[in-house]
Design a protein around this motif. Structure first.
Motif, PDB file in Angstrom:
ATOM      1  N   UNK A 188       0.840  -1.199   0.000  1.00  0.00           N
ATOM      2  CA  UNK A 188       0.000   0.000   0.000  1.00  0.00           C
ATOM      3  C   UNK A 188       0.876   1.250   0.000  1.00  0.00           C
ATOM      4  N   UNK A 189       1.892   1.195   0.809  1.00  0.00           N
ATOM      5  CA  UNK A 189       2.789   2.336   0.890  1.00  0.00           C
ATOM      6  C   UNK A 189       3.427   2.604  -0.480  1.00  0.00           C
ATOM      7  N   UNK A 190       3.740   1.522  -1.131  1.00  0.00           N
ATOM      8  CA  UNK A 190       4.354   1.637  -2.434  1.00  0.00           C
ATOM      9  C   UNK A 190       3.435   2.300  -3.448  1.00  0.00           C
ATOM     10  N   UNK A 191       2.178   1.962  -3.392  1.00  0.00           N
ATOM     11  CA  UNK A 191       1.266   2.582  -4.360  1.00  0.00           C
ATOM     12  C   UNK A 191       1.094   4.076  -4.037  1.00  0.00           C
ATOM     13  N   UNK A 192       1.242   4.446  -2.776  1.00  0.00           N
ATOM     14  CA  UNK A 192       1.261   5.882  -2.460  1.00  0.00           C
ATOM     15  C   UNK A 192       2.451   6.556  -3.123  1.00  0.00           C
ATOM     16  N   UNK A 193       3.574   5.906  -2.970  1.00  0.00           N
ATOM     17  CA  UNK A 193       4.788   6.469  -3.555  1.00  0.00           C
ATOM     18  C   UNK A 193       4.637   6.637  -5.062  1.00  0.00           C
ATOM     19  N   UNK A 194       4.049   5.629  -5.696  1.00  0.00           N
ATOM     20  CA  UNK A 194       3.889   5.653  -7.145  1.00  0.00           C
ATOM     21  C   UNK A 194       3.011   6.804  -7.584  1.00  0.00           C
ATOM     22  N   UNK A 195       1.933   7.052  -6.846  1.00  0.00           N
ATOM     23  CA  UNK A 195       1.035   8.112  -7.274  1.00  0.00           C
ATOM     24  C   UNK A 195       1.706   9.470  -7.112  1.00  0.00           C
TER      25      UNK A 195
END
Lengths: 177, 221
Positions: free
Chosen positions: B52-59
């Motif tokens: 989940x944290x990673x998808x935050x970073x991606x956005x």
């Protein structure tokens, strides 16, 4: 020059022969063929010295019919290989000229010594000129042998105690034992 | 007057942009702190949380490869994209003989999408997931650095050997000539020839006329 009578190997008309092959197995075969060719070419044409500047223009390294020539870098690589196996010796430090020993100096020495024995020249003094250009040497393989190679051959004989070199610049000679 | 109004709009927009960047900067700092924390207490965090944290970073568009690779190999977005790619590329791949370079794939995918385009990085990351997801398409990198997608059924050796037949018929080949005859792209034709060279089946002739490949007579004769 006796170029016309020389029979070129099949590789000589095969364009990849003139490109350094990156595959190490292929390169080994390629170099083997080049080393044979260089030695044979010098033997047939009775040449003893290879001059790098001349070599680039010589038919040995450039085939005009297929418009390919070996580049300088690769020529050096092959000569290095020949040097490792004792068939090449550089004359100058700049690596411009080298001896091509299609016979090693020891082999030349033996030929000359056999000839001296046959002609009853043991224990006598011969001039170097007599050996390579005299009447007695007419049918010998070492007729016309380059003087640098000749001296190396005689030096090899001297090491075995079969000869003594007389290196008087006016009258160079050798005594066989 | 009109000019003045335009100028005002522009400067207003830039003000907003500045504010936005400030916000983004805060987010970046925050995410850096979080990834630091993640590193400190590895075991306490479940797989899902890092994803989940990673998808935050991606956005946000922040890449933080070290920590990303440490916790979860890719994002859920890339996983989904990988699945989509494997469906969408099946037919083009079959038509192209089972192999396509990554640049070709990139063009095809983005042309088909029209909007919501993907970045080269997204494509690469999605392709890196293909293997793990056991999808029928695989990413492969040649020694030259060229990356391609291949069908699972694709066999480098047998494809390359087809080139040998063409070669013995023609006598010698450049990558261009092979690409025309075999209907593969030049990049792939060249890789095939290089593969054959590595295997000692062909040898090269590099001259001003170009790089040609010949049957390796050094070995065969």
């Amino acid at each position: 020059m006796a170029d016309t009578s020389f029979e070129w190997p099949w590789q000589y008309s095969f364009p990849p022969f003139f490109t350094l092959q990156p595959n190490s197995d292929t390169k080994a075969k390629q170099f083997e063929a080049w080393k044979h060719l260089i030695l044979d070419y010098h033997k047939i044409n009775k040449k003893y010295v290879l001059d790098i500047t001349e070599a680039q223009a010589s038919p040995l390294f450039s085939n005009k019919t297929i418009n390919r020539k070996l580049n300088l870098e690769t020529i050096y690589l092959i000569l290095d290989d020949l040097q490792k196996q004792g068939n090449v010796e550089w004359i100058d430090k700049q690596r411009q000229r080298c001896y091509v020993f299609w016979r090693t100096p020891e082999e030349w020495g033996k030929l000359i010594y056999d000839w001296a024995e046959r002609n009853a020249l043991i224990n006598t003094v011969c001039t170097l000129y007599e050996i390579t250009s005299g009447d007695d040497a007419e049918n010998e393989e070492f007729k016309g042998l380059e003087s640098g190679v000749l001296k190396k051959a005689l030096a090899a004989l001297a090491q075995d105690g079969h000869a003594e070199l007389i290196l008087d610049p006016d009258n160079e000679g050798v005594k066989f034992f | 007057d009109k000019n003045e109004a335009t100028g005002e709009t522009i400067s207003e927009a830039f003000e907003d942009l500045k504010a936005l960047m400030k916000m983004a900067k805060e987010m970046v700092n925050l995410s850096k702190m979080v990834s630091q924390k993640l590193k400190e207490k590895q075991s306490d965090i479940t797989e899902d949380e890092t994803i989940q944290f990673k998808s935050y970073l991606l956005s946000l568009g922040i890449s933080d490869p070290v920590t990303k690779e440490e916790f979860g190999s890719g994002s859920a977005f890339h996983t989904e994209l990988a699945k989509q790619l494997s469906v969408a590329l099946m037919k083009p791949l079959q038509e192209a003989g089972g192999i396509l370079s990554l640049t070709e794939v990139y063009c095809r995918v983005n042309r088909a999408r029209g909007v919501e385009l993907i970045s080269p990085e997204d494509l690469l990351n999605a392709c890196l997931m293909l293997d793990k997801l056991k999808l029928p398409i695989q990413l492969h990198q040649f020694d030259s650095g060229v990356m391609v997608l291949r069908l699972e059924s694709y066999d480098t050796a047998s494809e390359a050997l087809k080139a040998v037949d063409i070669l013995s018929e023609k006598g010698s080949l450049t990558a261009d000539e092979l690409s025309i005859i075999s209907k593969a792209t030049v990049v792939i034709a060249k890789e095939r020839l290089l593969y054959l060279e590595k295997e000692g089946i062909v040898c090269r002739d590099d001259s001003i006329e170009g790089l040609r490949f010949y049957p390796n007579r050094f070995i065969s004769e």
